[in-house]
Design an enzyme around this catalytic site. Structure first.
Site, PDB file in Angstrom:
ATOM      1  N   SER A  16      -1.175  -0.846   4.474  1.00 54.64           N
ATOM      2  CA  SER A  16      -0.179   0.116   4.937  1.00 54.64           C
ATOM      3  C   SER A  16      -0.366   1.440   4.217  1.00 54.64           C
ATOM      4  O   SER A  16      -1.168   1.553   3.278  1.00 54.64           O
ATOM      5  CB  SER A  16       1.248  -0.406   4.679  1.00 54.64           C
ATOM      6  OG  SER A  16       1.494  -0.530   3.288  1.00 54.64           O
ATOM      7  N   GLY A  17       0.387   2.453   4.651  1.00 56.59           N
ATOM      8  CA  GLY A  17       0.438   3.730   3.971  1.00 56.59           C
ATOM      9  C   GLY A  17      -0.914   4.399   3.810  1.00 56.59           C
ATOM     10  O   GLY A  17      -1.741   4.440   4.724  1.00 56.59           O
ATOM     11  N   ASP A  37      -5.248  -6.811   0.320  1.00 60.06           N
ATOM     12  CA  ASP A  37      -3.818  -6.577   0.181  1.00 60.06           C
ATOM     13  C   ASP A  37      -3.136  -7.924  -0.030  1.00 60.06           C
ATOM     14  O   ASP A  37      -3.678  -8.972   0.333  1.00 60.06           O
ATOM     15  CB  ASP A  37      -3.280  -5.909   1.461  1.00 60.06           C
ATOM     16  CG  ASP A  37      -2.021  -5.091   1.223  1.00 60.06           C
ATOM     17  OD1 ASP A  37      -2.062  -3.877   1.444  1.00 60.06           O
ATOM     18  OD2 ASP A  37      -0.994  -5.672   0.817  1.00 60.06           O
ATOM     19  N   VAL A  54      -4.338  -7.897  -7.031  1.00 53.44           N
ATOM     20  CA  VAL A  54      -5.143  -7.171  -8.013  1.00 53.44           C
ATOM     21  C   VAL A  54      -4.728  -7.477  -9.446  1.00 53.44           C
ATOM     22  O   VAL A  54      -5.429  -7.072 -10.388  1.00 53.44           O
ATOM     23  CB  VAL A  54      -5.113  -5.652  -7.768  1.00 53.44           C
ATOM     24  CG1 VAL A  54      -5.696  -5.305  -6.410  1.00 53.44           C
ATOM     25  CG2 VAL A  54      -3.711  -5.073  -7.951  1.00 53.44           C
ATOM     26  N   ASN A  80      -6.865   1.789  -4.251  1.00 48.73           N
ATOM     27  CA  ASN A  80      -5.644   2.439  -3.794  1.00 48.73           C
ATOM     28  C   ASN A  80      -4.386   1.659  -4.152  1.00 48.73           C
ATOM     29  O   ASN A  80      -3.305   2.249  -4.255  1.00 48.73           O
ATOM     30  CB  ASN A  80      -5.722   2.623  -2.271  1.00 48.73           C
ATOM     31  CG  ASN A  80      -4.387   2.973  -1.669  1.00 48.73           C
ATOM     32  OD1 ASN A  80      -3.902   4.087  -1.790  1.00 48.73           O
ATOM     33  ND2 ASN A  80      -3.761   2.003  -1.004  1.00 48.73           N
ATOM     34  N   TYR A 145       5.366   5.763 -14.154  1.00 49.48           N
ATOM     35  CA  TYR A 145       4.389   5.984 -13.084  1.00 49.48           C
ATOM     36  C   TYR A 145       3.358   7.029 -13.497  1.00 49.48           C
ATOM     37  O   TYR A 145       2.147   6.833 -13.335  1.00 49.48           O
ATOM     38  CB  TYR A 145       5.128   6.427 -11.825  1.00 49.48           C
ATOM     39  CG  TYR A 145       4.237   6.682 -10.633  1.00 49.48           C
ATOM     40  CD1 TYR A 145       3.648   5.625  -9.958  1.00 49.48           C
ATOM     41  CD2 TYR A 145       3.985   7.978 -10.187  1.00 49.48           C
ATOM     42  CE1 TYR A 145       2.826   5.852  -8.855  1.00 49.48           C
ATOM     43  CE2 TYR A 145       3.171   8.214  -9.093  1.00 49.48           C
ATOM     44  CZ  TYR A 145       2.589   7.148  -8.431  1.00 49.48           C
ATOM     45  OH  TYR A 145       1.780   7.379  -7.348  1.00 49.48           O
ATOM     46  N   PRO A 181       5.549   4.787   4.008  1.00 47.10           N
ATOM     47  CA  PRO A 181       6.705   3.884   4.011  1.00 47.10           C
ATOM     48  C   PRO A 181       7.355   3.744   2.637  1.00 47.10           C
ATOM     49  O   PRO A 181       8.575   3.601   2.538  1.00 47.10           O
ATOM     50  CB  PRO A 181       6.103   2.558   4.493  1.00 47.10           C
ATOM     51  CG  PRO A 181       4.954   2.966   5.344  1.00 47.10           C
ATOM     52  CD  PRO A 181       4.377   4.182   4.678  1.00 47.10           C
TER      53      PRO A 181
END
Length: 250
Positions: A16-17, A37, A54, A80, A145, A181
């Site tokens: 996604s994204g 994913d 991951v 990503n 972050y 999203p």
């Protein structure tokens, strides 16, 4: 022929994204693409969906092996996959700091480490890491972050130095706030989502959120052999957020 014809790529967080947009861009340029994913079933048509966590080295190694078994090679890795966190350094317990670092930083380590033996055999090997404007610009309530994305940028440079003479180019892309999203979910939790969206738009000098396909275009450039002299580079796709200081609009 398209620029990525014959090449095989992995995109983590490809369901996604930004990750899905990167998959689409690589496919359009002729690559065979695997979306790694936790739930790859939402990835774009034409990708090989591969479940991978991951944060789990065995899962990552199995996923990379599955891709190589299917494609017969591996040339491009796009790291990503990532998770966010909002707050100051007081906001989060140690466990959350470890969790976000585990995904955002060690996830890159695990995936690239598993891919390296295959990348060394590629005539056009490239790794593209997704960092963030938060790596270079102080943003409020993004301490955890930002710390992980600063680490991604520093890690990119170290990886580039370690592997360039093996024929593996490593670069990163620093997106600004992107219309995905994940960002929409953050907006939905705001007291006034429309006002918060307007504030995010205004924070970027070009006056809007970045589109996922714009980031994907930058990734595709760095992943392709046409950027063969580009290594250890950070490409900002942020509407000038990190570097420009425009006067207020009148």
């Amino acid at each position: 022929m398209s620029e990525l014809d014959g090449l095989a790529a992995i995109v983590t967080g490809g369901g996604s994204g930004i990750g899905a947009a990167v998959c689409t861009a690589l496919l359009a340029r002729g690559a065979r693409v695997a979306a790694l994913d936790l739930d790859p079933s939402y990835g774009p048509d034409g990708v090989l969906p591969v479940r991978a966590d991951v944060t789990d080295d065995d899962s990552v190694r199995q996923a990379v092996a599955e891709v190589v078994d299917e494609f017969g090679r591996l040339d491009v890795v796009v790291n990503n996959a990532g998770i966010g966190a909002q707050g100051t350094i007081e906001s989060h317990p140690d466990a959350l700091w470890h969790q976000v670092y585990d995904v955002n930083v060690l996830g890159i380590v695990r995936v690239t480490r598993a891919a390296l033996p295959h990348l060394r055999r590629s005539p056009a090997a490239a790794v593209v890491n997704i960092a963030s404007v938060a790596a270079t610009t102080g943003l409020p309530e993004r301490a955890l972050y930002a710390a992980t994305k600063g680490a991604v940028q520093a890690l990119t440079l170290a990886m580039a130095a370690d592997h360039l003479r093996e024929g593996i180019r490593v670069n990163c892309v620093n997106p600004g706030t992107t219309d995905t999203p994940w960002v929409q979910r953050l907006l939905d939790t705001a007291a006034d989502p429309a006002a918060e969206r307007a504030a995010l738009d205004a924070r970027q000098p070009h006056g809007r959120l970045v589109r996922a396909d714009e980031i994907a275009g930058a990734v595709a450039y760095l992943a392709g052999p046409g950027s063969g002299s580009t290594a250890g580079t950070t490409l900002a796709v942020d509407g000038g957020m990190a570097t420009l200081r425009l006067r207020p609009a009148t």
